[in-house]
Write a protein that holds these residues in place. Structure first.
Motif, PDB file in Angstrom:
ATOM      1  N   PHE A   1      18.886  33.632  38.105  1.00  0.00           N
ATOM      2  CA  PHE A   1      20.327  33.394  38.028  1.00  0.00           C
ATOM      3  C   PHE A   1      20.568  32.440  36.878  1.00  0.00           C
ATOM      4  CE2 PHE A   1      20.352  34.220  42.755  1.00  0.00           C
ATOM      5  CZ  PHE A   1      20.967  35.451  42.642  1.00  0.00           C
ATOM      6  N   GLU A   2      21.090  32.967  35.787  1.00  0.00           N
ATOM      7  CA  GLU A   2      21.322  32.160  34.604  1.00  0.00           C
ATOM      8  C   GLU A   2      22.800  32.180  34.248  1.00  0.00           C
ATOM      9  OE1 GLU A   2      18.807  33.677  31.532  1.00  0.00           O
ATOM     10  OE2 GLU A   2      16.991  32.870  32.457  1.00  0.00           O
TER      11      GLU A   2
ATOM     12  N   ILE B   1      27.056  27.141  26.913  1.00  0.00           N
ATOM     13  CA  ILE B   1      27.565  27.062  25.547  1.00  0.00           C
ATOM     14  C   ILE B   1      26.907  28.174  24.745  1.00  0.00           C
ATOM     15  CG2 ILE B   1      27.678  25.663  23.447  1.00  0.00           C
ATOM     16  CD1 ILE B   1      27.407  23.194  25.200  1.00  0.00           C
ATOM     17  N   ALA B   2      27.711  28.938  24.034  1.00  0.00           N
ATOM     18  CA  ALA B   2      27.164  29.995  23.187  1.00  0.00           C
ATOM     19  C   ALA B   2      27.855  29.948  21.826  1.00  0.00           C
ATOM     20  CB  ALA B   2      27.364  31.355  23.820  1.00  0.00           C
ATOM     21  N   THR B   3      27.122  29.480  20.850  1.00  0.00           N
ATOM     22  CA  THR B   3      27.601  29.476  19.476  1.00  0.00           C
ATOM     23  C   THR B   3      26.571  30.231  18.642  1.00  0.00           C
ATOM     24  OG1 THR B   3      26.508  27.396  18.947  1.00  0.00           O
ATOM     25  CG2 THR B   3      28.759  27.253  19.790  1.00  0.00           C
TER      26      THR B   3
ATOM     27  N   ILE C   1      21.772  27.293  28.427  1.00  0.00           N
ATOM     28  CA  ILE C   1      21.756  28.090  29.652  1.00  0.00           C
ATOM     29  C   ILE C   1      21.364  27.199  30.820  1.00  0.00           C
ATOM     30  CG2 ILE C   1      20.630  30.027  30.826  1.00  0.00           C
ATOM     31  CD1 ILE C   1      20.182  31.272  28.078  1.00  0.00           C
ATOM     32  N   PHE C   2      22.009  27.429  31.975  1.00  0.00           N
ATOM     33  CA  PHE C   2      21.626  26.733  33.198  1.00  0.00           C
ATOM     34  C   PHE C   2      21.027  27.756  34.160  1.00  0.00           C
ATOM     35  CE2 PHE C   2      22.524  25.211  37.520  1.00  0.00           C
ATOM     36  CZ  PHE C   2      21.798  24.040  37.480  1.00  0.00           C
ATOM     37  N   VAL C   3      19.793  27.496  34.610  1.00  0.00           N
ATOM     38  CA  VAL C   3      19.104  28.347  35.565  1.00  0.00           C
ATOM     39  C   VAL C   3      19.366  27.763  36.952  1.00  0.00           C
ATOM     40  CG1 VAL C   3      16.893  29.300  36.283  1.00  0.00           C
ATOM     41  CG2 VAL C   3      17.346  28.895  33.868  1.00  0.00           C
TER      42      VAL C   3
ATOM     43  N   PHE D   1      18.368  23.223  33.000  1.00  0.00           N
ATOM     44  CA  PHE D   1      18.976  23.426  31.696  1.00  0.00           C
ATOM     45  C   PHE D   1      17.903  23.873  30.711  1.00  0.00           C
ATOM     46  CE2 PHE D   1      21.747  20.293  33.689  1.00  0.00           C
ATOM     47  CZ  PHE D   1      22.977  20.889  33.507  1.00  0.00           C
ATOM     48  N   LYS D   2      18.231  24.894  29.926  1.00  0.00           N
ATOM     49  CA  LYS D   2      17.279  25.322  28.913  1.00  0.00           C
ATOM     50  C   LYS D   2      18.024  25.777  27.664  1.00  0.00           C
ATOM     51  CE  LYS D   2      16.430  30.151  30.137  1.00  0.00           C
ATOM     52  NZ  LYS D   2      15.434  31.114  30.517  1.00  0.00           N
ATOM     53  N   THR D   3      17.343  25.623  26.571  1.00  0.00           N
ATOM     54  CA  THR D   3      17.841  26.057  25.275  1.00  0.00           C
ATOM     55  C   THR D   3      16.842  27.054  24.731  1.00  0.00           C
ATOM     56  OG1 THR D   3      18.794  23.868  24.949  1.00  0.00           O
ATOM     57  CG2 THR D   3      18.621  25.290  23.025  1.00  0.00           C
TER      58      THR D   3
END
Length: 99
Positions: free
Chosen positions: A29-30, A34-36, A42-44, A93-95
């Protein structure tokens, strides 16, 4: 004294489940926060969901043992502290890397 020790143990278990569910997400479940073009955050949510499922399971056991009135507030305190500390430690939180 026994209640405080059990609360600390529950806190540690909730924190471990939150961290493990965030590092090894079983449900994937992600949520994109923020999407630029150059950056995506992304938060899992798997760790939070597993922690909440464990909380419900512990409350069910406490209800079956008829100790809900005395033990539920301490369990609730443990899950709130574990969630706050886990989010402060950036669990979930992941990038993703670009390429």
């Amino acid at each position: 004294m026994k209640i405080v020790i059990l609360t600390i143990l529950k806190f540690v278990v909730f924190l471990i489940v939150f961290g493990a569910g965030s590092l090894f997400p079983p449900f994937h479940f992600e949520h994109v926060l923020i999407a630029t073009p150059g950056f995506t955050r992304i938060f899992v949510a798997d760790g939070l969901l597993l922690m909440f499922a464990l909380y419900v399971l512990i409350l069910l056991v406490e209800a079956m043992r008829k100790r809900l009135r005395t033990a539920a507030p301490w369990t609730t305190l443990a899950i709130i502290l574990a969630a706050v500390l886990g989010l402060m430690m950036k669990f979930g939180f992941k990038t993703p890397s670009a390429f």
